[in-house]
Design a protein around this motif. Structure first.
Motif, mmCIF file in Angstrom:
data_model
loop_
_atom_site.group_PDB
_atom_site.id
_atom_site.type_symbol
_atom_site.label_atom_id
_atom_site.label_comp_id
_atom_site.label_asym_id
_atom_site.label_seq_id
_atom_site.Cartn_x
_atom_site.Cartn_y
_atom_site.Cartn_z
ATOM 1 N N PHE A 120 0.816 -1.214 0.000
ATOM 2 C CA PHE A 120 0.000 0.000 0.000
ATOM 3 C C PHE A 120 0.846 1.259 0.000
ATOM 4 C CE2 PHE A 120 -3.184 -3.102 1.386
ATOM 5 C CZ PHE A 120 -4.179 -2.793 0.470
ATOM 6 N N ARG A 121 2.048 1.211 0.563
ATOM 7 C CA ARG A 121 2.952 2.354 0.451
ATOM 8 C C ARG A 121 3.388 2.535 -1.006
ATOM 9 N NH1 ARG A 121 6.270 5.592 3.665
ATOM 10 N NH2 ARG A 121 8.138 6.351 2.584
ATOM 11 N N ARG A 122 3.639 1.441 -1.699
ATOM 12 C CA ARG A 122 4.037 1.544 -3.103
ATOM 13 C C ARG A 122 2.900 2.041 -3.986
ATOM 14 N NH1 ARG A 122 7.831 -3.958 -3.117
ATOM 15 N NH2 ARG A 122 9.676 -2.882 -2.314
ATOM 16 N N LEU A 123 1.681 1.853 -3.542
ATOM 17 C CA LEU A 123 0.551 2.459 -4.243
ATOM 18 C C LEU A 123 0.501 3.957 -3.996
ATOM 19 C CD1 LEU A 123 -2.285 -0.169 -3.605
ATOM 20 C CD2 LEU A 123 -1.195 0.349 -5.791
ATOM 21 N N GLY A 124 0.987 4.383 -2.857
ATOM 22 C CA GLY A 124 0.997 5.795 -2.466
ATOM 23 C C GLY A 124 1.274 5.906 -0.990
ATOM 24 N N ARG A 125 2.160 6.795 -0.610
ATOM 25 C CA ARG A 125 2.574 6.857 0.808
ATOM 26 C C ARG A 125 1.405 7.052 1.754
ATOM 27 N NH1 ARG A 125 8.389 9.937 1.479
ATOM 28 N NH2 ARG A 125 9.509 8.754 -0.113
ATOM 29 N N PHE A 166 -1.344 5.731 1.707
ATOM 30 C CA PHE A 166 -2.149 4.521 1.872
ATOM 31 C C PHE A 166 -1.483 3.479 2.769
ATOM 32 C CE2 PHE A 166 -3.267 5.980 -2.543
ATOM 33 C CZ PHE A 166 -4.449 6.594 -2.156
ATOM 34 N N GLU A 167 -0.278 3.760 3.243
ATOM 35 C CA GLU A 167 0.413 2.793 4.106
ATOM 36 C C GLU A 167 -0.394 2.417 5.355
ATOM 37 O OE1 GLU A 167 4.449 2.343 6.828
ATOM 38 O OE2 GLU A 167 4.472 3.797 5.169
ATOM 39 N N PRO A 168 -1.134 3.352 5.983
ATOM 40 C CA PRO A 168 -1.914 2.959 7.169
ATOM 41 C C PRO A 168 -2.869 1.797 6.922
ATOM 42 C CG PRO A 168 -1.794 5.346 7.033
ATOM 43 C CD PRO A 168 -1.202 4.814 5.768
ATOM 44 N N LEU A 169 -3.407 1.676 5.713
ATOM 45 C CA LEU A 169 -4.300 0.545 5.439
ATOM 46 C C LEU A 169 -3.534 -0.765 5.549
ATOM 47 C CD1 LEU A 169 -6.930 -0.750 4.599
ATOM 48 C CD2 LEU A 169 -6.388 -0.226 2.201
ATOM 49 N N GLY A 170 -2.278 -0.785 5.089
ATOM 50 C CA GLY A 170 -1.466 -1.984 5.226
ATOM 51 C C GLY A 170 -1.254 -2.366 6.672
ATOM 52 N N TRP A 171 -0.968 -1.373 7.501
ATOM 53 C CA TRP A 171 -0.761 -1.658 8.929
ATOM 54 C C TRP A 171 -2.080 -1.993 9.632
ATOM 55 C CZ3 TRP A 171 3.537 -3.185 10.767
ATOM 56 C CH2 TRP A 171 4.737 -2.785 10.181
ATOM 57 N N ILE A 211 -9.742 2.400 -2.874
ATOM 58 C CA ILE A 211 -8.413 2.936 -3.206
ATOM 59 C C ILE A 211 -7.960 2.456 -4.578
ATOM 60 C CG2 ILE A 211 -5.958 2.796 -2.598
ATOM 61 C CD1 ILE A 211 -6.862 2.889 0.356
ATOM 62 N N THR A 212 -8.051 1.158 -4.808
ATOM 63 C CA THR A 212 -7.567 0.616 -6.086
ATOM 64 C C THR A 212 -8.512 0.933 -7.240
ATOM 65 O OG1 THR A 212 -8.605 -1.522 -5.600
ATOM 66 C CG2 THR A 212 -6.283 -1.252 -5.007
ATOM 67 N N GLY A 213 -9.793 1.065 -6.939
ATOM 68 C CA GLY A 213 -10.769 1.302 -7.987
ATOM 69 C C GLY A 213 -10.992 2.772 -8.264
ATOM 70 N N LEU A 214 -11.680 3.479 -7.367
ATOM 71 C CA LEU A 214 -12.031 4.873 -7.602
ATOM 72 C C LEU A 214 -10.864 5.817 -7.346
ATOM 73 C CD1 LEU A 214 -15.597 4.948 -5.980
ATOM 74 C CD2 LEU A 214 -14.998 4.700 -8.394
ATOM 75 N N GLY A 215 -10.088 5.544 -6.287
ATOM 76 C CA GLY A 215 -9.033 6.474 -5.904
ATOM 77 C C GLY A 215 -7.878 6.520 -6.883
ATOM 78 N N LEU A 216 -7.263 5.384 -7.137
ATOM 79 C CA LEU A 216 -6.069 5.327 -7.987
ATOM 80 C C LEU A 216 -6.344 4.803 -9.384
ATOM 81 C CD1 LEU A 216 -3.517 3.928 -5.374
ATOM 82 C CD2 LEU A 216 -3.748 6.283 -6.173
ATOM 83 N N ARG A 217 -7.546 4.283 -9.602
ATOM 84 C CA ARG A 217 -7.896 3.680 -10.902
ATOM 85 C C ARG A 217 -6.831 2.666 -11.339
ATOM 86 N NH1 ARG A 217 -9.019 8.368 -14.965
ATOM 87 N NH2 ARG A 217 -7.277 9.323 -13.847
ATOM 88 N N ARG A 238 14.335 -0.487 5.684
ATOM 89 C CA ARG A 238 14.693 -1.026 4.379
ATOM 90 C C ARG A 238 14.033 -0.172 3.299
ATOM 91 N NH1 ARG A 238 14.110 -7.671 4.796
ATOM 92 N NH2 ARG A 238 15.833 -8.018 6.244
ATOM 93 N N PRO A 239 14.723 0.062 2.189
ATOM 94 C CA PRO A 239 14.139 0.894 1.132
ATOM 95 C C PRO A 239 12.986 0.172 0.436
ATOM 96 C CG PRO A 239 16.206 -0.069 0.378
ATOM 97 C CD PRO A 239 16.075 -0.430 1.831
ATOM 98 N N VAL A 240 11.859 0.840 0.340
ATOM 99 C CA VAL A 240 10.711 0.249 -0.354
ATOM 100 C C VAL A 240 10.201 1.142 -1.480
ATOM 101 C CG1 VAL A 240 9.924 -1.091 1.622
ATOM 102 C CG2 VAL A 240 9.098 1.241 1.325
ATOM 103 N N ASP A 241 10.592 2.404 -1.478
ATOM 104 C CA ASP A 241 10.044 3.339 -2.464
ATOM 105 C C ASP A 241 10.710 3.222 -3.831
ATOM 106 O OD1 ASP A 241 8.243 4.400 -0.604
ATOM 107 O OD2 ASP A 241 9.769 5.742 0.203
ATOM 108 N N ASP A 242 11.964 2.764 -3.852
ATOM 109 C CA ASP A 242 12.666 2.616 -5.120
ATOM 110 C C ASP A 242 12.231 1.306 -5.766
ATOM 111 O OD1 ASP A 242 14.397 2.795 -7.237
ATOM 112 O OD2 ASP A 242 16.153 2.089 -6.117
#
Length: 525
Positions: free
Chosen positions: A83-88, A90-95, A409-415, A497-501
């Motif tokens: 979810f962070r890789r989808l957008g920073r 959105f990381e709280p949803l992962g946690w 998030i995946t549908g309407l938010g980020l398409r 650990r790097p996750v954004d790259d």
């Protein structure tokens, strides 16, 4: 590609497609398949319930399972990583999904311990003539809906042993631990349960039980509550929308046949549920025959009561009951254990990736913390009401909310659904069409939002299960509040650990087709 290659270095993998499939099925087939589905079906139209059940499977279960698979496989990480890789933001949803898994793991272990103890109790029929009194009084020493902290030794020490075994499996990793356990326990579970079902079918009154289970009440199909029950059952039985399948799919090789595997896993889970219904109701038919009553006059045909009160009564009545009891409770143990290790892997993967911990370190530190909380809360005389309440709020508030947010998030938010659909089709021999985007983007969130609103209205207008308001507010809503707080608290911690790259694998032809449709391309993120 360079970013993906860097993040994939040293990442664990399943030994192959079969190992993943067995682990996915092992996760889905849990305690709810055996003790929840038969009662839910019976209470919601009998044989007619199979119609909304199948509709729910096809319109919600499989689509969300595919969403989990596509997210984990494409973005190669645990729930917070994906979810962070989808957008920073959105990381709280992962946690939040990690917190749900953590919460479930704390109480899931005690049910498995009950099953282990009852497998041994079955040998001597230790519950005597009063299974209810034995379970509530002698075994649990239940204090009711209150928080006591009084430890029950007969539960505490087996829980310690179970936690030790579970954490060793998690520490061994995906292929050497989880996959190996599922390759042993899942076939054993199926064999044991088939033996149980065959034995049950030859009991006196078995056919009456099956008639009660399968006879359709067509009028029930006009009741919205029946359809909600079907969606709830499918949703909770497939282990979807709280990180398990997302995490599991991230360990697959990049060329993996995701779509057919999802169909096999979903229908294997549902087939086992129907098999469980046959076995349970054949056995209940025998009980009704012995008591000289109709099956619909029996009480306690679902959940904890079915497994630990009703079934011991039946075991005491039937010839060879001790063997039947050992097989039944061993089956419950195996079904619970294969689900438990999948739940804990959600937690393990997240902490490994964010904090740079090894599998062993996570097992000792985070798994140990989960074990301590589990023992402190559920080896006590408060365990029954606390488990019931936390399970209700975690699943029907937490998991449903997680699923709705995933879809939005995946549908309407980020398409992102066209990209995820293209990814599924790229790596699979079977294809998914536009129907999948419609279901995930519109149908599922609308249906789940309706379920969530109804559940919340019920929980705020009357105390759950008649428990005191103070108890349900502290234990139930308190559990939800803790999960929300944890999701933002862990998001605020810096990644070790790097996750954004990270750049997902390119999808041939997707950028051009997305541009024609006016949707976001990979390069436009």
């Amino acid at each position: 590609m360079a970013g993906q290659a860097a993040t994939d270095v040293g990442r664990e993998q399943w030994s192959g497609q079969l190992g993943f499939l067995l682990s996915a099925i092992g996760s889905a087939i849990g305690l709810g398949n055996i003790w929840r589905f038969p009662g839910v079906a019976y209470d919601n139209g009998g044989g007619a319930f199979l119609i909304p059940y199948l509709v729910a499977l096809l319109t919600a279960g499989v689509p969300i399972l595919l969403l989990d698979y596509s997210l984990g496989h494409r973005f190669r990480g645990s729930a917070p990583t994906v979810f962070r890789r989808l957008g920073r933001r959105f990381e709280p949803l992962g946690w939040f999904q990690v917190a749900i898994a953590f919460m479930i793991a704390t109480y899931y272990t005690v049910i498995i311990v009950w099953a282990i103890r009852y497998a041994f109790f079955s040998v001597s029929l230790a519950w005597g003539d009063d299974p209810a009194g034995f379970f509530i009084g002698d075994f649990l020493q239940d204090a009711g809906p209150t928080i006591t902290g009084d430890v029950v030794g007969g539960i505490f020490w087996p829980m310690v042993a179970l936690w030790a075994v579970t954490l060793v499996v998690i520490a061994l990793g995906v292929a050497r631990g989880i996959e190996r356990a599922n390759k042993i326990f899942l076939p054993l579970l199926v064999v044991l349960f088939l033996v149980l079902v065959v034995r049950a079918l030859f009991l006196d009154g078995a056919m009456d039980g099956l008639n009660a289970f399968f006879t359709p009440n067509w009028a029930a199909l006009s009741d919205p509550g029946v359809w909600i029950a079907a969606y709830s059952q499918i949703f909770f039985s497939l282990s979807i929308a709280f990180g398990i399948m997302l995490t599991y799919s991230s360990y697959l090789r990049r060329r993996s046949n995701l779509v057919p595997v999802s169909y096999v896993a979903a229908f294997a889970n549902s087939s086992f549920e129907v098999l469980a219904g046959i076995g349970v109701f054949a056995t209940l038919g025998y009980m009704a025959f012995q008591q000289g009553v109709a099956v619909d006059e029996l009480e306690g045909i679902t959940g904890v009561v079915l497994s630990f009160i009703t079934f011991p009564q039946i075991i005491s009545l039937m010839p060879g009951g001790a063997v039947f009891g050992v097989l039944f409770f061993t089956s419950l143990t195996l079904a619970g254990f294969t689900s438990l290790i999948s739940i804990l892997q959600v937690v393990s993967a997240a902490f490994q990736e964010k904090f740079g911990l090894s599998r062993v370190q996570v097992s000792v530190l985070i798994g140990g913390l989960c074990a301590v909380i589990s023992l402190a809360l559920y080896s006590t005389t408060s365990s029954l009401a606390m488990l019931d309440t936390v399970d209700k709020y975690t699943n029907e508030i937490g998991v449903v909310t997680s699923a709705i947010l995933m879809c939005l998030i995946t549908g309407l938010g980020l398409r992102k659904l066209p990209e995820l659909q293209a990814h599924l089709n790229l790596v699979s021999t079977a294809r998914v069409g536009a129907w999948w985007r419609v279901l995930v983007g519109i149908v599922v969130p609308v249906a789940l939002a309706y379920m969530l609103v109804r559940t919340v209205m019920e929980l705020v207008t009357e105390p759950y299960s008649g428990y005191p308001w103070t108890f349900v507010n502290i234990v139930g809503w308190g559990a939800v509040a803790l999960m929300v707080i944890a999701s933002f608290a862990y998001t605020a911690v810096r990644w070790r650990r790097p996750v954004d790259d990270f750049t997902p694998d390119p999808i041939p032809g997707f950028a051009a087709s997305a541009a024609r449709l006016g949707g976001p391309t990979e390069a436009s993120r």
